[in-house]
Design a protein around this motif. Structure first.
Motif, PDB file in Angstrom:
ATOM      1  N   VAL A   9      55.585  50.847  57.878  1.00  0.00           N
ATOM      2  CA  VAL A   9      55.311  49.651  58.679  1.00  0.00           C
ATOM      3  C   VAL A   9      54.779  48.571  57.743  1.00  0.00           C
ATOM      4  CG1 VAL A   9      53.924  48.708  60.567  1.00  0.00           C
ATOM      5  CG2 VAL A   9      54.774  51.050  60.707  1.00  0.00           C
ATOM      6  N   VAL A  10      55.257  47.338  57.926  1.00  0.00           N
ATOM      7  CA  VAL A  10      54.836  46.211  57.092  1.00  0.00           C
ATOM      8  C   VAL A  10      54.344  45.086  58.002  1.00  0.00           C
ATOM      9  CG1 VAL A  10      55.636  44.450  55.471  1.00  0.00           C
ATOM     10  CG2 VAL A  10      56.487  46.794  55.270  1.00  0.00           C
ATOM     11  N   ASP A  11      53.167  44.569  57.715  1.00  0.00           N
ATOM     12  CA  ASP A  11      52.632  43.420  58.440  1.00  0.00           C
ATOM     13  C   ASP A  11      53.416  42.179  57.998  1.00  0.00           C
ATOM     14  OD1 ASP A  11      50.670  40.962  58.355  1.00  0.00           O
ATOM     15  OD2 ASP A  11      49.884  42.332  59.889  1.00  0.00           O
ATOM     16  N   LEU A  12      54.062  41.512  58.942  1.00  0.00           N
ATOM     17  CA  LEU A  12      54.944  40.395  58.601  1.00  0.00           C
ATOM     18  C   LEU A  12      54.198  39.224  57.963  1.00  0.00           C
ATOM     19  CD1 LEU A  12      57.324  40.413  61.693  1.00  0.00           C
ATOM     20  CD2 LEU A  12      57.870  41.099  59.361  1.00  0.00           C
ATOM     21  N   ALA A  13      53.074  38.842  58.529  1.00  0.00           N
ATOM     22  CA  ALA A  13      52.325  37.700  57.986  1.00  0.00           C
ATOM     23  C   ALA A  13      51.853  38.000  56.564  1.00  0.00           C
ATOM     24  CB  ALA A  13      51.146  37.368  58.887  1.00  0.00           C
ATOM     25  N   ARG A  14      51.357  39.192  56.341  1.00  0.00           N
ATOM     26  CA  ARG A  14      50.893  39.577  55.006  1.00  0.00           C
ATOM     27  C   ARG A  14      52.051  39.587  54.010  1.00  0.00           C
ATOM     28  NH1 ARG A  14      48.558  45.390  53.317  1.00  0.00           N
ATOM     29  NH2 ARG A  14      47.774  44.821  51.278  1.00  0.00           N
ATOM     30  N   PHE A  15      53.201  40.097  54.440  1.00  0.00           N
ATOM     31  CA  PHE A  15      54.366  40.138  53.562  1.00  0.00           C
ATOM     32  C   PHE A  15      54.837  38.722  53.217  1.00  0.00           C
ATOM     33  CE2 PHE A  15      58.853  40.737  52.505  1.00  0.00           C
ATOM     34  CZ  PHE A  15      58.759  41.766  51.598  1.00  0.00           C
ATOM     35  N   GLU A  16      54.879  37.831  54.215  1.00  0.00           N
ATOM     36  CA  GLU A  16      55.276  36.437  53.964  1.00  0.00           C
ATOM     37  C   GLU A  16      54.329  35.777  52.959  1.00  0.00           C
ATOM     38  OE1 GLU A  16      57.337  34.187  57.491  1.00  0.00           O
ATOM     39  OE2 GLU A  16      55.642  35.348  58.277  1.00  0.00           O
ATOM     40  N   ARG A  21      53.036  33.692  47.564  1.00  0.00           N
ATOM     41  CA  ARG A  21      52.115  33.758  46.438  1.00  0.00           C
ATOM     42  C   ARG A  21      52.804  34.203  45.150  1.00  0.00           C
ATOM     43  NH1 ARG A  21      48.694  36.624  49.333  1.00  0.00           N
ATOM     44  NH2 ARG A  21      49.413  38.563  48.419  1.00  0.00           N
ATOM     45  N   THR A  22      53.773  35.122  45.294  1.00  0.00           N
ATOM     46  CA  THR A  22      54.441  35.710  44.134  1.00  0.00           C
ATOM     47  C   THR A  22      55.951  35.668  44.346  1.00  0.00           C
ATOM     48  OG1 THR A  22      52.550  37.225  44.011  1.00  0.00           O
ATOM     49  CG2 THR A  22      54.428  37.713  42.590  1.00  0.00           C
ATOM     50  N   PRO A  23      56.579  34.517  44.106  1.00  0.00           N
ATOM     51  CA  PRO A  23      58.026  34.382  44.338  1.00  0.00           C
ATOM     52  C   PRO A  23      58.871  35.404  43.573  1.00  0.00           C
ATOM     53  CG  PRO A  23      57.035  32.231  43.975  1.00  0.00           C
ATOM     54  CD  PRO A  23      55.982  33.258  43.677  1.00  0.00           C
ATOM     55  N   ARG A  28      62.147  41.294  42.010  1.00  0.00           N
ATOM     56  CA  ARG A  28      61.668  42.627  41.624  1.00  0.00           C
ATOM     57  C   ARG A  28      61.995  43.696  42.658  1.00  0.00           C
ATOM     58  NH1 ARG A  28      56.236  41.319  39.501  1.00  0.00           N
ATOM     59  NH2 ARG A  28      55.576  41.555  41.642  1.00  0.00           N
ATOM     60  N   LEU A  29      61.987  43.315  43.951  1.00  0.00           N
ATOM     61  CA  LEU A  29      62.127  44.302  45.023  1.00  0.00           C
ATOM     62  C   LEU A  29      63.502  44.359  45.672  1.00  0.00           C
ATOM     63  CD1 LEU A  29      58.756  43.636  46.897  1.00  0.00           C
ATOM     64  CD2 LEU A  29      59.251  45.447  45.239  1.00  0.00           C
ATOM     65  N   PHE A  30      64.295  43.281  45.544  1.00  0.00           N
ATOM     66  CA  PHE A  30      65.513  43.188  46.338  1.00  0.00           C
ATOM     67  C   PHE A  30      66.748  42.897  45.488  1.00  0.00           C
ATOM     68  CE2 PHE A  30      61.937  41.926  49.048  1.00  0.00           C
ATOM     69  CZ  PHE A  30      62.038  42.916  50.012  1.00  0.00           C
ATOM     70  N   ALA A  31      67.842  43.528  45.877  1.00  0.00           N
ATOM     71  CA  ALA A  31      69.134  43.309  45.227  1.00  0.00           C
ATOM     72  C   ALA A  31      69.569  41.861  45.465  1.00  0.00           C
ATOM     73  CB  ALA A  31      70.171  44.278  45.786  1.00  0.00           C
TER      74      ALA A  31
END
Length: 119
Positions: A9-16, A21-23, A28-31
């Motif tokens: 589970v991922v908190d959407l606001a925190r992930f955004e 903050r770190t473009p 790094r994470l996505f194809a």
């Protein structure tokens, strides 16, 4: 036969906020094919990758870019696995990886079930 189960589970606001903050997280994470998606879709894909790791247990040599979440012509999600993670899945005899993911109510979540043929 079920080989493993994973959920994340991922908190959407925190992930955004993390993406803002770190473009470099996108790279790094996505194809490349995933990077153009919106934050909510990326959060669900991040949860999917985490759920896959949990379903496999120990994953030596894991690289985020070796796991891509794709959709078929019906919109159903699945994984494209490359390099060490594809080799690991094959070595463990895993023949099928099931993926379900969604986002709602401020969270993204994913559920993964891995299967292998009965011994």
């Amino acid at each position: 036969m079920i080989a493993g189960i994973g959920v994340d589970v991922v908190d959407l606001a925190r992930f955004e906020r993390a993406l803002e903050r770190t473009p470099a997280l996108r790279e790094r994470l996505f194809a490349p094919e995933e990077r153009a998606l919106g934050a909510h879709s990326l959060a669900a894909r991040f949860a999917a990758k985490e759920a896959l790791i949990k379903s496999l247990g120990d994953v030596p040599g894991f690289r985020w870019l070796d796991v891509e979440v794709v959709r078929d012509e019906h919109g159903d999600p699945s994984f494209t696995l490359r390099n060490a993670i594809a080799d690991l899945v094959a070595a463990r005899g895993i023949t099928t990886v099931h993926l379900s993911m969604s986002h709602d109510g401020g969270v993204a979540f994913a559920f993964v079930v891995t299967e292998r043929s009965a011994p």
